[in-house]
Enzyme design. Structure first.
Site, PDB file in Angstrom:
ATOM      1  CG  HIS A 110      -8.612  -8.011   7.897  1.00  0.00           C
ATOM      2  ND1 HIS A 110      -7.691  -8.309   8.660  1.00  0.00           N
ATOM      3  CD2 HIS A 110      -7.823  -7.816   6.502  1.00  0.00           C
ATOM      4  CE1 HIS A 110      -6.561  -8.722   7.914  1.00  0.00           C
ATOM      5  NE2 HIS A 110      -6.772  -8.607   6.641  1.00  0.00           N
ATOM      6  CD  GLU A 156      -1.715  -2.663   1.387  1.00  0.00           C
ATOM      7  OE1 GLU A 156      -2.512  -3.400   1.083  1.00  0.00           O
ATOM      8  OE2 GLU A 156      -0.631  -2.697   1.871  1.00  0.00           O
TER       9      GLU A 156
END
Length: 328
Positions: A129, A60
């Site tokens: 998550h 990322e």
């Protein structure tokens, strides 16, 4: 108008904007043939090719940095994260580079970069998550923060984000992707940032909520109405910029404020909203603002425990009554 799911509305806007402007492209993990984990880029590579629908490595920090560079060079990139939780491994790029570059260059560098992805509860995705992280990005000037709660908002806010010359953090909710709603067909349909939406008018208490909790607040309002309590529900839609005027006008009418969100209660965006509204509308408040948010624990994997750790409709109803029946 057409009926679309939240996910389809997002995909259609990306497709339309890529058709309209050759500078728009999207990149992220598995956005090409897989179409992203929730299908928001499904089949776009067939139309636009793999140069404009680009799979990235699992880095990322790397592809957000590449997005910043592309934006500086005149492109309009969209970076899709599988989970917005993964912004946490790219914080230097986001907070020290993306948020500050336009300022550092005295406004001469445009940064038309959208960073979008899903977050939140509902699927038992556990502690790393399932987080709601939008509050973090309110703190750093230079970033706009959008949180659509309907298919129409997903379409209108995303188009606004893509056409904006500033970086936008675009938070979607995994539990909303299958939700259907009316979406305008207009290829230029946009929702301005900084304009809240009064989802339900009322006179007794103002409930401020975003993303998944907009729906829960509306359901709680229906339960409250059974007891003769008329709640006004407002969705800010964007946290930066934040439409305090609409909320203050509501509080002047109702005299009570409840803020509810999925982010942790402690230092959540509701705390900032409650503080700001208290300063602006103190003499109109008949009781202290009440805040609801997730408990101070990591989000559990077990769905029963996840439910226990996050506000439910009954919790919103109870919190509204606390605000209503508070006496000095």
């Amino acid at each position: 108008m057409s009926i679309k799911t939240y996910a389809t509305a997002i995909r259609d806007v990306i497709s339309q904007e890529m058709s309209r402007d050759e500078h728009v492209f999207i990149m992220g993990e598995d956005v090409e043939t897989l179409g992203g984990v929730f299908g928001c880029t499904r089949d776009l590579y067939k139309r636009f090719g793999t140069q404009r629908v680009r799979n990235t490595p699992i880095s990322e920090a790397g592809f957000i940095g590449a997005g910043l560079g592309a934006a500086c060079a005149g492109m309009r990139p969209i970076c899709e994260l599988m989970y917005m939780d993964f912004t946490l491994v790219a914080m230097d790029q986001l907070l020290n580079q993306v948020a500050k570059t336009r300022y550092i260059f005295g406004g001469n560098a445009k940064i038309p970069l959208v960073i979008r992805g899903q977050q939140g509860i509902g699927r038992g995705n556990a502690a790393t998550h399932s987080q709601s992280l939008e509050t973090i990005f309110m703190h750093f000037p230079g970033l706009k923060v959008a949180c659509p709660s309907t298919a129409a908002e997903a379409a209108g806010l995303l188009r606004t984000a893509i056409r904006d010359d500033n970086p936008v953090m675009f938070f979607e909710h995994k539990a909303l992707y299958a939700k259907k709603g009316e979406v305008p067909e207009d290829p230029d349909y946009m929702i301005p940032f900084g304009k809240a939406d009064v989802k339900r008018p009322g006179k007794d208490i103002t409930i401020l909520a975003n993303l998944l909790y907009t729906d829960r607040a509306l359901q709680a309002a229906e339960e409250l109405m059974k007891e003769g309590i008329d709640a006004e529900v407002i969705d800010p839609r964007t946290l930066v910029p934040f439409d305090y005027d609409t909320v203050v006008d509501s509080v002047k009418k109702t005299g009570r404020l409840l803020v509810v969100h999925e982010a942790h209660r402690s230092a959540g965006w509701g705390a900032e909203a409650a503080a700001e509204i208290s300063e602006r509308a103190f003499r109109y408040l008949d009781a202290p603002p009440v805040r609801l948010g997730a408990a101070a624990c990591p989000l559990p994997f077990n769905l029963g425990l996840e439910t226990a750790a996050t506000p439910q409709i009954a919790d919103i109803v109870d919190a509204a009554k606390r605000a209503l029946y508070f006496t000095v």
